[in-house]
Design a protein around this motif. Structure first.
Motif, PDB file in Angstrom:
ATOM      1  N   ALA A 199       0.842  -1.197   0.000  1.00  8.13           N
ATOM      2  CA  ALA A 199       0.000   0.000   0.000  1.00  8.13           C
ATOM      3  C   ALA A 199       0.878   1.249   0.000  1.00  8.13           C
ATOM      4  O   ALA A 199       0.633   2.204  -0.746  1.00  8.13           O
ATOM      5  N   LEU A 200       1.927   1.227   0.820  1.00 10.36           N
ATOM      6  CA  LEU A 200       2.836   2.379   0.881  1.00 10.36           C
ATOM      7  C   LEU A 200       3.410   2.674  -0.498  1.00 10.36           C
ATOM      8  O   LEU A 200       3.432   3.817  -0.952  1.00 10.36           O
TER       9      LEU A 200
ATOM     10  N   ALA B 265       1.013   4.149  -2.886  1.00  8.90           N
ATOM     11  CA  ALA B 265       0.495   5.477  -2.538  1.00  8.90           C
ATOM     12  C   ALA B 265       1.464   6.607  -2.856  1.00  8.90           C
ATOM     13  O   ALA B 265       1.130   7.774  -2.681  1.00  8.90           O
TER      14      ALA B 265
ATOM     15  N   PRO C 131      -3.201   9.069  -5.417  1.00  3.15           N
ATOM     16  CA  PRO C 131      -3.588   7.654  -5.374  1.00  3.15           C
ATOM     17  C   PRO C 131      -4.765   7.398  -4.434  1.00  3.15           C
ATOM     18  O   PRO C 131      -4.870   8.020  -3.384  1.00  3.15           O
ATOM     19  N   GLU C 132      -5.636   6.468  -4.821  1.00  2.00           N
ATOM     20  CA  GLU C 132      -6.802   6.089  -4.003  1.00  2.00           C
ATOM     21  C   GLU C 132      -6.484   4.794  -3.269  1.00  2.00           C
ATOM     22  O   GLU C 132      -6.680   3.716  -3.801  1.00  2.00           O
ATOM     23  N   ILE C 133      -5.948   4.904  -2.059  1.00  5.12           N
ATOM     24  CA  ILE C 133      -5.626   3.690  -1.302  1.00  5.12           C
ATOM     25  C   ILE C 133      -6.055   3.891   0.142  1.00  5.12           C
ATOM     26  O   ILE C 133      -5.904   4.986   0.691  1.00  5.12           O
ATOM     27  N   ASP C 134      -6.621   2.849   0.753  1.00  6.39           N
ATOM     28  CA  ASP C 134      -7.085   2.975   2.134  1.00  6.39           C
ATOM     29  C   ASP C 134      -5.912   3.224   3.064  1.00  6.39           C
ATOM     30  O   ASP C 134      -4.899   2.549   2.960  1.00  6.39           O
ATOM     31  N   ASP C 135      -6.074   4.191   3.991  1.00  6.49           N
ATOM     32  CA  ASP C 135      -4.984   4.367   4.945  1.00  6.49           C
ATOM     33  C   ASP C 135      -5.172   3.515   6.206  1.00  6.49           C
ATOM     34  O   ASP C 135      -4.317   3.489   7.065  1.00  6.49           O
TER      35      ASP C 135
ATOM     36  N   ASP D 178       3.509  10.083   6.193  1.00  4.25           N
ATOM     37  CA  ASP D 178       3.735   8.941   5.317  1.00  4.25           C
ATOM     38  C   ASP D 178       2.805   9.078   4.117  1.00  4.25           C
ATOM     39  O   ASP D 178       1.817   9.816   4.155  1.00  4.25           O
ATOM     40  N   VAL D 179       3.126   8.359   3.048  1.00  3.43           N
ATOM     41  CA  VAL D 179       2.400   8.569   1.797  1.00  3.43           C
ATOM     42  C   VAL D 179       0.919   8.246   1.869  1.00  3.43           C
ATOM     43  O   VAL D 179       0.109   8.833   1.148  1.00  3.43           O
ATOM     44  N   LEU D 180       0.529   7.310   2.756  1.00  7.38           N
ATOM     45  CA  LEU D 180      -0.893   6.984   2.857  1.00  7.38           C
ATOM     46  C   LEU D 180      -1.665   8.125   3.502  1.00  7.38           C
ATOM     47  O   LEU D 180      -2.726   8.521   3.029  1.00  7.38           O
ATOM     48  N   VAL D 181      -1.122   8.659   4.578  1.00  8.08           N
ATOM     49  CA  VAL D 181      -1.786   9.785   5.227  1.00  8.08           C
ATOM     50  C   VAL D 181      -1.702  11.014   4.320  1.00  8.08           C
ATOM     51  O   VAL D 181      -2.646  11.795   4.218  1.00  8.08           O
TER      52      VAL D 181
ATOM     53  N   ALA E  71      -1.798  11.012   1.113  1.00  8.12           N
ATOM     54  CA  ALA E  71      -2.839  10.872   0.092  1.00  8.12           C
ATOM     55  C   ALA E  71      -4.188  11.298   0.673  1.00  8.12           C
ATOM     56  O   ALA E  71      -4.979  11.977   0.019  1.00  8.12           O
ATOM     57  N   ARG E  72      -4.443  10.924   1.923  1.00  8.08           N
ATOM     58  CA  ARG E  72      -5.702  11.302   2.563  1.00  8.08           C
ATOM     59  C   ARG E  72      -5.810  12.833   2.701  1.00  8.08           C
ATOM     60  O   ARG E  72      -6.842  13.421   2.365  1.00  8.08           O
TER      61      ARG E  72
ATOM     62  N   LYS F 279      -6.342  14.472  -0.649  1.00  9.72           N
ATOM     63  CA  LYS F 279      -7.713  14.283  -1.113  1.00  9.72           C
ATOM     64  C   LYS F 279      -8.656  15.247  -0.397  1.00  9.72           C
ATOM     65  O   LYS F 279      -9.537  15.842  -1.000  1.00  9.72           O
TER      66      LYS F 279
END
Ligand SMILES: Nc1ncnc2c1ncn2[C@@H]1O[C@H](COP(=O)(O)OP(=O)(O)OP(=O)(O)O)[C@@H](O)[C@H]1O
Ligand SMILES: Nc1ncnc2c1ncn2[C@@H]1O[C@H](COP(=O)(O)OP(=O)(O)OP(=O)(O)O)[C@@H](O)[C@H]1O
Ligand SMILES: [Mg+2]
Ligand SMILES: [Mg+2]
Lengths: 296, 270
Positions: free
Chosen positions: A256-257, A260, A270-274, B176-179, B181-182, B185
Motif C-alpha cells: 500500500a505504501l 500510494a 492515489p486512491e488507497i485505504d490508509d 507517510d504517503v498513505l496519510v 494521500a488522505r 484528497k
C-alpha cells in the motif's frame, strides 16, 4: 564475529496517561551492522521517533514511559550503563539529526556558539577560532552558501532547510559510530537533498559509520539504504534488503505504501485505504535477513 | 477580472548586523480564486518569507500585496486574518505547548465566532477525523504527538477557519504517503466544495505534479518560472526547473525515464 553497532530485541514501550495506558511499541527487533545504512519507514505515529529516543537513552528518563527489551550499542546493553556513560555516548559516539530542527537548535544562541558546544563534546579544549573554522567547513560541506553568515545567525534567521542542514553538519561533526537521522531531508529541496545524501553516504563510508535512517520518502530510502524495516502501529511488518523489498514487496502494508507514492508522471492522488485489517498481518522477512543471535 | 491575490514587485530585505539578505527579490504574481498554485524552489530561496508576507506576519520592504483587488495594510483586520490562513513549515513551534490540541483547534472557532457555541466541541472532533486522527486526541498535548500528527493538527486548524485562501508551507513533508494521500484528497475536496484557493509551498515535486494547477519556481529570491503544471513537467522553460525535476527521488521505471528525458534536454541546452 563482532557485535552489531546497534541491536534491538523485543522492545516494548507504553505511555501512562490519565486515559490509561497507550501501547506504542509492541516488541520490535532490529539491528545495524558496522558501516550499514538501515532505513526504518512507516506510518506517521507508528513509533519511529520514540525508537530513536530510546536508543539515545532519552525516553527511559521520562516518568510516564515504560520501556522494556534489549537495546545494545556495540555489544553493550544500554540498560547496564550508568547515566554518565550514556551521556558520554550521546552527541559523540551516537548522534542524532532530530525530526524538528527548530526544537533542537537553541533559539537564544547563535549557530556558531552552538556548533562550538557540539565540537567540545569530542574535543573539550578546542579554541573558538579553531571551532569556527571547523564549523564553517562543515557547513560548506552541506551546501550552506554563506557559512559565515549562518554561524552569525540565530535559527529563526535561517530557512527551514538551512536549519536542517545545520543539524546534519552538527551530527556528523564528531564522526559518530552510529548516526540516527530522523527525517533528515524533509525540508530540503531535491537538489540539496541529493547532495546532502551524497555527503552523508561519503562520510559514512569513510568512517564506517552505521546509520539508522528514518524516513517517509520511499524514493530517498530506495537510493540511500542497504536494508529496510517497515513499521506499522508499533510492529515491524516487513524486513529485507532494499532492492528485494522494492522489487518484491510482500506485506500488504508495504504494498500500500509503495502504491500510494505520487508519481511525477502524474496519475492523480492515489486512491488507497490508509487503514485496513490486512496491515496487521504478521511480519515478512526476506531471504538472508534473519535477526542475529544475542550474545553476551 | 480581479485576482484573489496579487503581488506587485514585492521584495523583502533582511538586515543582519554584518549581512544583508535579499530574501525575496522583485516578485510579481497573481493567484486566481479556486486555483492551487505550487511554489517550489531551492532551500533558502524565499518561499517561507513570501508566505509570511502574504499572511501579514511582516510587511514587504518594497511592493504591495492585494487581496480581492484591495491593497492589504501592514496591520490586518480580523476579517482578513480569517480569510487568509497559514499552515506553518514547523508544526512543533506553531502549536502552543501549554494548550491541549482541542483548545488549539477551538480557539479560531471562538475568535471568529464560527458555528453554534454548543456545537464547537463536536466540530473539533470532526476536524481531527478529517485529517485522520481520532477525535479523542483533542485531550492530548502537542508534546505527546508524533511529528506527522502535529502537522495534521496544524492543517486542521487552518481549515477550521473556513477561509478563502490557505497558504500551506510544506504541509505534508512529515506524513507517510498513505496519510499524505488522505490529506491531499481532503484538500482537493474542500477546493471543489468550498472554492478554496491554495498557495502550496513544497519540495515534493511528485505531490506538485498531482495537485497543482500552476507552478511557480523560485531561485535565490527570484521567480524564474511560472507555468501550468503539465508544461513544467514536460517542457520546462528554465534550466533550474529541469535540474529540480531531474533530482526527484522516484520509485518506478517510468518515472526514471521521464527524469532522464528531461536531463538529456538539460545537457543539450547547457
Ligand atoms: N509522551 C508521549 N505520551 C503519549 N503518547 C506519546 C508520547 N510520545 C509519543 N506518543 C505516541 O507514540 C506514538 C509514536 O510516536 P512517534 O513520535 O515515535 O511516531 P513516528 O513514527 O515518529 O511518527 P511521525 O512519522 O509522524 O514522526 C504516536 O502515536 C504518539 O502519539
Ligand atoms: N528573520 C530573518 N532575518 C534574517 N534573514 C532571514 C530571516 N528570515 C529569513 N531570512 C533569510 O532569507 C532567506 C530566505 O529564507 P526563507 O525561509 O524564505 O527560505 P525558504 O525558501 O522557505 O527555504 P526552505 O525551503 O529551506 O524552507 C534565507 O537566506 C534566510 O536566511
Ligand atoms: Mg517521528
Ligand atoms: Mg521555508
Amino acid at each position: 564475529m563482532t557485535a552489531p553497532t546497534l541491536l534491538i530485541r523485543d522492545l516494548y514501550l507504553a505511555f501512562r496517561g490519565w486515559a490509561g495506558q497507550i501501547d506504542v511499541l509492541h516488541g520490535i527487533s532490529l539491528h545495524i551492522n558496522k558501516g550499514e545504512r538501515v532505513a526504518l519507514v512507516g506510518e506517521s505515529g507508528s513509533g519511529k521517533s520514540v525508537t530513536a529516543r530510546i536508543i539515545l537513552g532519552l525516553l527511559q528518563q521520562t516518568r510516564s514511559a515504560r520501556v522494556s527489551g534489549l537495546v545494545a550499542f556495540e555489544g553493550r546493553a544500554l540498560a547496564k550503563l550508568t547515566e554518565a556513560e550514556r551521556h558520554r555516548l550521546r552527541g559523540n559516539r551516537i548522534s542524532m539529526i532530530f525530526q524538528d530542527p527548530m526544537s533542537s537548535l537553541n533559539p537564544v544562541y547563535r549557530i556558531g556558539e552552538q556548533f562550538h558546544e557540539v565540537l567540545k563534546r569530542a574535543e573539550p579544549r578546542i579554541a573558538p577560532a579553531a571551532a569556527r573554522e571547523k564549523a564553517a567547513a562543515a557547513l560548506a560541506d552541506v551546501a550552506i552558501p554563506d557559512p559565515n553568515r549562518a554561524l552569525d545567525s540565530y535559527a529563526f534567521q535561517l530557512s527551514g532547510g538551512m536549519n536542517q542542514r545545520v543539524m546534519i553538519a552538527m551530527a556528523l561533526a564528531n564522526e559518530p559510530s552510529l548516526l540516527i537521522a530522523d527525517e533528515p531531508g524533509t525540508a530540503l529541496d531535491v537538489t540539496v537533498q541529493a547532495q546532502t545524501l551524497e555527503l552523508m553516504r561519503d562520510l559514512v563510508a569513510k568512517h564506517h559509520t552505521s546509520v539508522l535512517f528514518i524516513s517517509h520518502n520511499l524514493g530517498v530510502v530506495r537510493e540511500f539504504a542497504d536494508r529496510v524495516y517497515v513499521i506499522y502501529k508499533g510492529r515491524i511488518v516487513e524486513h529485507g534488503r532494499t532492492a528485494d523489498l522494492f522489487a518484491d514487496p510482500r506485506h500488504p502494508y508495504t504494498r500500500a505504501l509503495l502504491a500510494a507514492v505520487p508519481r511525477i508522471t502524474g496519475e492523480g492522488v492515489p486512491e488507497i485505504d490508509d487503514v485496513s485489517e490486512d496491515y496487521f498481518q504478521p511480519l515478512v522477512v526476506h531471504e538472508g535477513c534473519a535477526e542475529p543471535e544475542v550474545t553476551g | 477580472m480581479t485576482h484573489l491575490l496579487s503581488l506587485h514587485d514585492v521584495s523583502k530585505i533582511f538586515a543582519q548586523s554584518k549581512h544583508e539578505v535579499r530574501a525575496v527579490d522583485e516578485v510579481s504574481l497573481d493567484v486566481d480564486e479556486g486555483e492551487c498554485l505550487a511554489v517550489v524552489g531551492e532551500s533558502g530561496s524565499g518561499k517561507s518569507t513570501l508566505a509570511n508576507m502574504i499572511l501579514g506576519i511582516y510587511p514587504p520592504s518594497i511592493g504591495t500585496i492585494s487581496f480581492r483587488g484591495e491593497v492589504l495594510p501592514g496591520k490586518r483586520e480580523l476579517a482578513h486574518r480569517r480569510a487568509i490562513q497559514l499552515v506553518q513549515q514547523n508544526p512543533l513551534s506553531s502549536l502552543n505547548p501549554q494548550r491541549s490540541i482541542g483548545a488549539s483547534l477551538r480557539l479560531p472557532l471562538d475568535v471568529h465566532g464560527l458555528g453554534e457555541r454548543s456545537q464547537r466541541s463536536d466540530r473539533v472532533g470532526q476536524l481531527l477525523e478529517e485529517v485522520g486522527l481520532p477525535a479523542d486526541y483533542a485531550g492530548r498535548s502537542p508534546a505527546s504527538l508524533s511529528g506527522g500528527q502535529r502537522q495534521r493538527v496544524a492543517i486542521a486548524r487552518a481549515l477550521a477557519c473556513e477561509s478563502d485562501l490557505v497558504v500551506l508551507d510544506e504541509p505534508t513533508s512529515a506524513l507517510d504517503v498513505l496519510v499524505q494521500a488522505r490529506v491531499l484528497k481532503l484538500l482537493n475536496d474542500l477546493r471543489r466544495k468550498r472554492g478554496l484557493t491554495y498557495v502550496f509551498i513544497t519540495h515534493d515535486l511528485s505531490v506538485v505534479r498531482n495537485i497543482a494547477d500552476r507552478v511557480a519556481v523560485f531561485e535565490r529570491g527570484r521567480l524564474v518560472e511560472l507555468n501550468p503544471t503539465g508544461k513544467v513537467f514536460s517542457d520546462p522553460d528554465h534550466a533550474y526547473t529541469r535540474r529540480l525535476i531531474g533530482a526527484v527521488p522516484v520509485v518506478t521505471a517510468e518515472e526514471v525515464r521521464l527524469r532522464n528525458h528531461l536531463m538529456k534536454k538539460e545537457n543539450v541546452s547547457a
